[in-house]
Design a protein around this motif. Sequence first.
Motif, mmCIF file in Angstrom:
data_model
loop_
_atom_site.group_PDB
_atom_site.id
_atom_site.type_symbol
_atom_site.label_atom_id
_atom_site.label_comp_id
_atom_site.label_asym_id
_atom_site.label_seq_id
_atom_site.Cartn_x
_atom_site.Cartn_y
_atom_site.Cartn_z
ATOM 1 N N TYR A 90 0.826 -1.213 0.000
ATOM 2 C CA TYR A 90 0.000 0.000 0.000
ATOM 3 C C TYR A 90 0.858 1.260 0.000
ATOM 4 O O TYR A 90 0.355 2.356 -0.001
ATOM 5 C CB TYR A 90 -0.926 0.009 1.214
ATOM 6 C CG TYR A 90 -1.966 -1.072 1.149
ATOM 7 C CD1 TYR A 90 -2.954 -1.045 0.156
ATOM 8 C CD2 TYR A 90 -1.966 -2.133 2.050
ATOM 9 C CE1 TYR A 90 -3.895 -2.043 0.066
ATOM 10 C CE2 TYR A 90 -2.913 -3.139 1.964
ATOM 11 C CZ TYR A 90 -3.876 -3.090 0.968
ATOM 12 O OH TYR A 90 -4.807 -4.074 0.872
ATOM 13 N N HIS A 93 2.237 3.934 -5.092
ATOM 14 C CA HIS A 93 1.104 4.259 -5.951
ATOM 15 C C HIS A 93 1.647 4.710 -7.293
ATOM 16 O O HIS A 93 2.487 5.586 -7.338
ATOM 17 C CB HIS A 93 0.268 5.378 -5.338
ATOM 18 C CG HIS A 93 -0.128 5.108 -3.920
ATOM 19 N ND1 HIS A 93 -1.326 4.532 -3.577
ATOM 20 C CD2 HIS A 93 0.557 5.291 -2.757
ATOM 21 C CE1 HIS A 93 -1.374 4.393 -2.256
ATOM 22 N NE2 HIS A 93 -0.242 4.845 -1.738
ATOM 23 N N ASN A 108 -7.741 12.177 -7.593
ATOM 24 C CA ASN A 108 -7.771 10.874 -6.920
ATOM 25 C C ASN A 108 -6.460 10.612 -6.211
ATOM 26 O O ASN A 108 -6.431 10.154 -5.075
ATOM 27 C CB ASN A 108 -7.977 9.756 -7.957
ATOM 28 C CG ASN A 108 -9.441 9.608 -8.313
ATOM 29 O OD1 ASN A 108 -10.302 10.016 -7.534
ATOM 30 N ND2 ASN A 108 -9.711 9.043 -9.474
ATOM 31 N N LEU A 109 -5.390 10.948 -6.924
ATOM 32 C CA LEU A 109 -4.065 10.698 -6.371
ATOM 33 C C LEU A 109 -3.779 11.605 -5.180
ATOM 34 O O LEU A 109 -3.326 11.155 -4.127
ATOM 35 C CB LEU A 109 -3.015 10.895 -7.469
ATOM 36 C CG LEU A 109 -1.594 10.519 -7.102
ATOM 37 C CD1 LEU A 109 -1.091 9.443 -8.039
ATOM 38 C CD2 LEU A 109 -0.684 11.728 -7.195
ATOM 39 N N ASP A 111 -5.844 13.005 -3.232
ATOM 40 C CA ASP A 111 -6.673 12.633 -2.085
ATOM 41 C C ASP A 111 -5.987 11.548 -1.266
ATOM 42 O O ASP A 111 -6.012 11.568 -0.035
ATOM 43 C CB ASP A 111 -8.043 12.121 -2.554
ATOM 44 C CG ASP A 111 -8.947 13.285 -2.980
ATOM 45 O OD1 ASP A 111 -8.593 14.437 -2.650
ATOM 46 O OD2 ASP A 111 -9.968 13.031 -3.646
ATOM 47 N N GLN A 112 -5.388 10.603 -1.974
ATOM 48 C CA GLN A 112 -4.689 9.505 -1.287
ATOM 49 C C GLN A 112 -3.477 10.001 -0.527
ATOM 50 O O GLN A 112 -3.123 9.456 0.518
ATOM 51 C CB GLN A 112 -4.196 8.477 -2.319
ATOM 52 C CG GLN A 112 -5.275 7.594 -2.885
ATOM 53 C CD GLN A 112 -4.715 6.665 -3.956
ATOM 54 O OE1 GLN A 112 -3.509 6.455 -4.043
ATOM 55 N NE2 GLN A 112 -5.589 6.132 -4.781
ATOM 56 N N ARG A 114 -2.908 12.408 1.312
ATOM 57 C CA ARG A 114 -3.108 12.866 2.689
ATOM 58 C C ARG A 114 -3.099 11.729 3.702
ATOM 59 O O ARG A 114 -2.778 11.916 4.862
ATOM 60 C CB ARG A 114 -4.422 13.646 2.781
ATOM 61 C CG ARG A 114 -4.223 15.092 2.351
ATOM 62 C CD ARG A 114 -5.501 15.880 2.488
ATOM 63 N NE ARG A 114 -5.920 16.374 1.193
ATOM 64 C CZ ARG A 114 -7.109 16.173 0.648
ATOM 65 N NH1 ARG A 114 -8.017 15.480 1.280
ATOM 66 N NH2 ARG A 114 -7.388 16.680 -0.531
ATOM 67 N N ILE A 115 -3.482 10.536 3.255
ATOM 68 C CA ILE A 115 -3.564 9.407 4.201
ATOM 69 C C ILE A 115 -2.168 8.854 4.497
ATOM 70 O O ILE A 115 -1.460 8.462 3.578
ATOM 71 C CB ILE A 115 -4.433 8.269 3.603
ATOM 72 C CG1 ILE A 115 -5.756 8.849 3.104
ATOM 73 C CG2 ILE A 115 -4.640 7.159 4.613
ATOM 74 C CD1 ILE A 115 -6.521 7.917 2.177
ATOM 75 N N SER A 123 4.944 6.871 1.887
ATOM 76 C CA SER A 123 4.154 6.466 0.723
ATOM 77 C C SER A 123 4.809 7.089 -0.502
ATOM 78 O O SER A 123 5.141 8.274 -0.486
ATOM 79 C CB SER A 123 2.726 6.983 0.817
ATOM 80 O OG SER A 123 2.020 6.223 1.762
ATOM 81 N N TYR A 125 4.738 7.980 -4.538
ATOM 82 C CA TYR A 125 3.848 8.183 -5.675
ATOM 83 C C TYR A 125 4.681 8.324 -6.935
ATOM 84 O O TYR A 125 5.468 9.265 -7.062
ATOM 85 C CB TYR A 125 2.983 9.425 -5.448
ATOM 86 C CG TYR A 125 2.094 9.258 -4.247
ATOM 87 C CD1 TYR A 125 0.801 8.748 -4.380
ATOM 88 C CD2 TYR A 125 2.570 9.517 -2.970
ATOM 89 C CE1 TYR A 125 0.005 8.535 -3.278
ATOM 90 C CE2 TYR A 125 1.786 9.311 -1.856
ATOM 91 C CZ TYR A 125 0.501 8.817 -2.016
ATOM 92 O OH TYR A 125 -0.289 8.579 -0.925
#
Length: 367
Positions: A90, A93, A108-109, A111-112, A114-115, A123, A125
Motif C-alpha cells: 500500500y 502508488h 484521486n491521487l 486525495d490519497q 493525505r492518508i 508512501s 507516488y
Amino acid sequence: MENFIVSARKYRPDTFQTVVGQLSITSTLKNAIKNNQLAHAYLFCGPRGVGKTTCARIFAKTINCQNLTADTEPCNQCESCQAFNGSRSYNIHELDAASNNSVDDIRNLTDQVRIPPQIGKYSIYIIDEVHMLSQAAFNAFLKTLEEPPKHAIFILATTEKHKIIPTILSRCQIFDFNRIKIADISDHLGFVSKSEQVAIEAEALNVIAHKADGAMRDALSIFDQIVSFSGREITYKDVISNLNVLDYDYYFRLIDLLLKNDVPNALLLFNEVLDHGFDGHHFINGLSSHIRDLMVCKDPVTVQLLEVGGEIREKYKAQAGICDAGFLLEALKISNECDMQYKTSQNKRLLVELSLIRMAQLTLKKK
Ligand SMILES: [Zn+2]
C-alpha cells in the motif's frame, strides 16, 4: 515454451545493485537513504527503457525496507519488501500520466496523498510520463507538490524533460538517466542467456545491443523474439538475418579492397549487398559508421568511443592499424558527401559506386 515470461519482466532488477548502466544514479539514491536526506520530489528524466520506473520502484522499496542490508539494499525478505515484490504494497502508488492525465485522475491521487501509510514510513507516488498531464491537472498537482505531507515522496518520470514547467522542475531533485552503453547491454544479455540456457555468440549479443539503441527493455524483447524464432542456439548469422542488419563483415572486406585499390571487387561487393535487399543509403551510412569506428581506434584516447567489445573490438583495432589516418579522413568525407547527395540523386546506384571508386583512388595518390 510453457509458462513463458518475457525476459524484461523476469529479469527486472529488484535491488540497486542489479540495475544496469546507471551506477552514479543508484549510488546517489542509496546515499540519500543512508544519510537520511530524502527529498519530497524527484524527477527522473531520460530516454525510454533505461530503467527510470525500475529505479523508482527499487527506491520506494528500499526506503520502506525494515531490514536494510549493510550496503543500503532492500532485504527482499521483510514484510514490506515482500509486499512490494508481490505488488500488494500500500506504500506505492503508480499513475501513468500517458493514459490518466485528467484533473480527476490527479485529484484521486492527491486525495490519497493525505492518508499516512499503515506500515512503513513513506508512501511513494510514481507518476510516469508526467509531461502528459493536462494543464489543469498540472495545476492541481502543483499545490500538493508545494506542500507535501511528511510521509509522501513523489517520483516523476519523463522522457521529455523540456516539457516540464519550471515551477515543477524547481521543486524536484533531478536525475538524468543515460542511454545504457552497448557493452553493458551486451553483458547483461549474456547473463540472461546463460540463465535461460541459451547458447548465443558474443557477436550476436553485440548486434542486439546495438539495435536496442541504449534501451535495455528493447534489447530484452529483441532477445526473446530471436529465441522464439531460432531456439536455444543462436549465431551471429541468425541475428543479422532476423533483424535485417547488414553484416559488418562486408565493411571489413570493403575497406581491405579499397586499400588495395581493387575497384572491380568493391563494386561486386556493393552489388551483393543490394542483392541481399539492402538499400544503398543504408549501406553508405553503415560505411560511414565503420570508418568512424576505425578512426576512433587510431588514438588510445578515443578508442573508448568504440562501442563494441570482445573479438570485434580487436578486429576494428587490427584494421585501423593498416589504415592511414589521412585515408580514413578522406574516405569519411566522401561517404558523408554521398550520404548528403543520396536523396536528391537521380542515379543513386551510380552515386554510391562513384564514391567507392573515389575512395579506392585515395590509396593511389599516396604511392
Ligand atoms: Zn526489506
